[in-house]
Design a protein around this motif. Structure first.
Motif, PDB file in Angstrom:
ATOM      1  N   ARG A   1       4.797   7.474   3.008  1.00 29.99           N
ATOM      2  CA  ARG A   1       5.819   6.537   3.457  1.00 29.99           C
ATOM      3  C   ARG A   1       6.953   6.465   2.443  1.00 29.99           C
TER       4      ARG A   1
ATOM      5  N   ILE B   1      -2.392   6.457   4.214  1.00 28.77           N
ATOM      6  CA  ILE B   1      -0.996   6.038   4.145  1.00 28.77           C
ATOM      7  C   ILE B   1      -0.687   5.799   2.677  1.00 28.77           C
TER       8      ILE B   1
ATOM      9  N   GLN C   1       2.015  -3.672   3.387  1.00 31.21           N
ATOM     10  CA  GLN C   1       1.803  -3.008   4.669  1.00 31.21           C
ATOM     11  C   GLN C   1       0.343  -3.098   5.094  1.00 31.21           C
ATOM     12  N   PHE C   2      -0.575  -2.988   4.137  1.00 33.72           N
ATOM     13  CA  PHE C   2      -1.996  -3.120   4.443  1.00 33.72           C
ATOM     14  C   PHE C   2      -2.317  -4.520   4.961  1.00 33.72           C
TER      15      PHE C   2
ATOM     16  N   ALA D   1       2.750  -1.042  -0.554  1.00 31.96           N
ATOM     17  CA  ALA D   1       1.627  -0.521   0.221  1.00 31.96           C
ATOM     18  C   ALA D   1       0.647  -1.636   0.550  1.00 31.96           C
TER      19      ALA D   1
ATOM     20  N   PHE E   1      -7.916  -0.600   1.143  1.00 33.11           N
ATOM     21  CA  PHE E   1      -6.717  -0.578   0.308  1.00 33.11           C
ATOM     22  C   PHE E   1      -7.099  -0.348  -1.144  1.00 33.11           C
TER      23      PHE E   1
ATOM     24  N   ASN F   1       4.133  -0.666  10.434  1.00 33.12           N
ATOM     25  CA  ASN F   1       2.895  -0.289  11.113  1.00 33.12           C
ATOM     26  C   ASN F   1       3.121   0.013  12.593  1.00 33.12           C
TER      27      ASN F   1
ATOM     28  N   TYR G   1      -4.938   2.647   2.924  1.00 37.56           N
ATOM     29  CA  TYR G   1      -3.630   2.457   2.299  1.00 37.56           C
ATOM     30  C   TYR G   1      -3.815   2.542   0.792  1.00 37.56           C
TER      31      TYR G   1
END
Length: 311
Positions: free
Chosen positions: A192, A154, A56-57, A53, A95, A302, A47
């Motif tokens: 994304r 991502i 989300q990670f 981000a 990440f 996710n 990520y």
């Protein structure tokens, strides 16, 4: 760091369900993700992007049950996901905080010691690294042991882009980097979309019934984040991926044929906005109406990612 909330609030009671029986909705589990990485012959999941981000990670590594010792977003994060109990190979989960997806930026964590760093050609002084953080995410395709590794990326940028002109510059640079990853390493690069926040989010206790109920303007004092431009940012991103990457001079696989990406690289759009724009609830009021509590709404980004790649 992120705090994994106790899911007792009203926002946690709501779930997404596919509106079409042909859609297969998959949940993130360590088994499902291990199998997915194996099917696509991927050794890394990375990520890279802004604080969304990172959110989300964090959601992903917590859903996978992977703990971390260092809970800070301003340092690159390197984790190892164990898959041996499923007779599958382990993979790396990483990440990198890079708000502008600048592949040439210096690590802004150095701002703590040197007082400056560089991102998108701009010199940032001490304290500014929190607004435009620029960790070097475009690293060689190697796993934590130094072996060659195909990677599932991502990527996201937008909340800190500073306007449409700057966003287009960021996207052009990120797209050129993504092409190098796809064509040079057979990686899969997922872009994304960026959901805007919801002003006065503390007033919402349940999802909106339609998009018109959502307020897209930034709250007082947050105008620089350009929430009202996020929809336009996403249109630019979609135009780039559909018009230039596919059928254009780059001639990459079409987005709807994800199965064809197994064994080779490609670009994928992960559009989380239609589902997220309805969730004015679940934020972190009163000060933060952009990010979401975890577990919560971001988990479904996710789940959507795994579902898209599985179907």
């Amino acid at each position: 760091g992120e705090r994994w909330q106790k899911p007792t609030d009203e926002y946690f009671r709501w779930d997404w369900a596919p509106g079409d029986e042909r859609c297969s909705w998959k949940q993130v589990t360590r088994r499902s993700v291990c199998h997915l990485m194996d099917q696509y012959s991927m050794q890394r999941m990375v990520y890279a992007g802004d604080s969304l981000a990172y959110m989300q990670f964090v959601s992903m590594h917590m859903l996978l049950g992977v703990k971390r010792r260092d809970p800070y977003w301003f340092k690159p994060v390197y984790l190892r996901v164990k898959c041996d109990e499923f007779a599958l190979s382990d993979f790396d989960l990483q990440f990198f905080r890079n708000d502008h997806l600048d592949p040439s930026g210096l690590d802004c964590t150095s701002a703590y010691s040197t007082g400056q760093c560089t991102c998108m050609g701009r010199s940032l002084g001490f304290g500014q690294h929190a607004n435009v953080t620029c960790q070097p995410w475009f690293n060689p395709n190697k796993d934590l042991k130094g072996n060659e590794a195909r990677t599932l990326w991502i990527l996201n940028s937008g909340a800190h882009s500073g306007g449409m002109q700057q966003f287009k510059k960021i996207l052009d640079t990120a797209y050129a980097t993504a092409l190098r990853l796809v064509k040079g390493h057979a990686d899969i690069v997922i872009f994304r979309t960026t959901p805007p926040g919801h002003p006065d989010c503390g007033n919402f206790t349940r999802p909106f019934s339609n998009k018109k109920e959502a307020m897209l303007k930034a709250p007082p004092g947050k105008e620089g984040y350009n929430w009202n431009l996020h929809e336009l940012y996403d249109k630019v991103l979609k135009s780039l991926l559909f018009d230039k990457a596919q059928g254009g001079r780059d001639n990459l696989p079409r987005l709807e044929t994800l199965r064809s990406l197994r064994g080779k690289g490609g670009l994928v759009l992960l559009d989380v906005v239609p589902m997220t724009i309805l969730r004015g609830d679940g934020h972190r009021p009163p000060r933060d109406c952009l990010h979401y509590r975890l577990p919560g709404v971001a988990d479904y980004w996710n789940h959507l990612l795994i579902s898209a790649l599985s179907n």
